[in-house]
Design a protein around this motif. Structure first.
Motif, short mmCIF file in Angstrom:
data_model
loop_
_atom_site.label_atom_id
_atom_site.label_comp_id
_atom_site.label_asym_id
_atom_site.label_seq_id
_atom_site.Cartn_x
_atom_site.Cartn_y
_atom_site.Cartn_z
N GLY A 141 46.13 -34.46 15.37
CA GLY A 141 47.15 -34.32 16.39
C GLY A 141 47.75 -32.92 16.36
O GLY A 141 48.03 -32.39 15.28
N THR A 142 47.91 -32.34 17.53
CA THR A 142 48.50 -31.00 17.62
C THR A 142 49.64 -30.95 18.65
O THR A 142 50.04 -29.87 19.05
CB THR A 142 47.44 -29.94 17.98
N ASP A 143 50.16 -32.09 19.04
CA ASP A 143 51.24 -32.13 20.01
C ASP A 143 52.50 -31.51 19.43
O ASP A 143 52.78 -31.62 18.23
CB ASP A 143 51.55 -33.57 20.43
N PHE A 144 53.28 -30.90 20.31
CA PHE A 144 54.51 -30.26 19.89
C PHE A 144 55.44 -31.24 19.14
O PHE A 144 56.05 -30.89 18.13
CB PHE A 144 55.27 -29.63 21.06
N ILE A 145 55.52 -32.46 19.63
CA ILE A 145 56.45 -33.41 19.01
C ILE A 145 56.05 -33.71 17.57
O ILE A 145 56.92 -33.95 16.72
CB ILE A 145 56.60 -34.69 19.86
N LEU A 146 54.77 -33.69 17.26
CA LEU A 146 54.33 -33.87 15.87
C LEU A 146 54.81 -32.72 15.01
O LEU A 146 55.27 -32.92 13.87
CB LEU A 146 52.81 -33.99 15.80
#
Length: 152
Positions: A141-146
């Motif tokens: 996962g590379t989403d900002f929220i992560l």
């Protein structure tokens, strides 16, 4: 603005490292994955040198091997954060004169260029993640929220 862009580029560096580490750890040799990851590294480098007034673009689609991709992304990230640390808020409203890869001249707002760089990176990481899925793997996962949950 400085705080925003510093965090935005810190996220970008984190996400680039996640992808580069995954490629290396899984010994991914897929031509398209490496081509796009290399493009990402070259584009971030080219934009950095444009922003500091030392434009010397390298070809964007020259493939690199996983260790070189990881090293260049890490170096790019350090350069960007160092440069951002030297800017004042007013600097983000300045105009940047540069030429694109075709040699066409442009004059763009620095804040817009910086936003483009991170958005461009996110776009290509998404392509890489899709290709990783196509290889039968579960991508990281590379989403900002992560990132935000890990580095508040």
């Amino acid at each position: 603005m400085k705080a925003f862009f510093t965090r935005f580029f810190t996220f970008n560096n984190w996400a680039n490292k996640v992808i580069a580490d995954f490629i290396s750890a899984n010994d991914i040799q897929d031509e398209q994955v490496l081509r796009i990851a290399s493009h990402l590294a070259h584009a971030q480098r080219n934009w950095y040198f444009r922003v500091i007034g030392q434009q010397n673009d390298v070809p964007l689609w020259t493939p690199l091997q996983p260790p070189a991709i990881a090293a260049q992304l890490a170096e790019n990230g350090a350069l960007w954060l160092s440069h951002l640390s030297e800017l004042q808020d007013d600097d983000f409203h300045t105009k940047l004169a540069y030429k694109n890869m075709a040699g066409d001249p442009y004059l763009d707002n620095l804040a817009d260029v910086l936003t483009h760089i991170v958005n461009h990176s996110t776009y290509h990481r998404g392509q890489i993640i899709n290709l990783i899925r196509g290889l039968g793997m579960t991508p990281p996962g590379t989403d900002f929220i992560l990132f935000a949950r890990q580095i508040p």
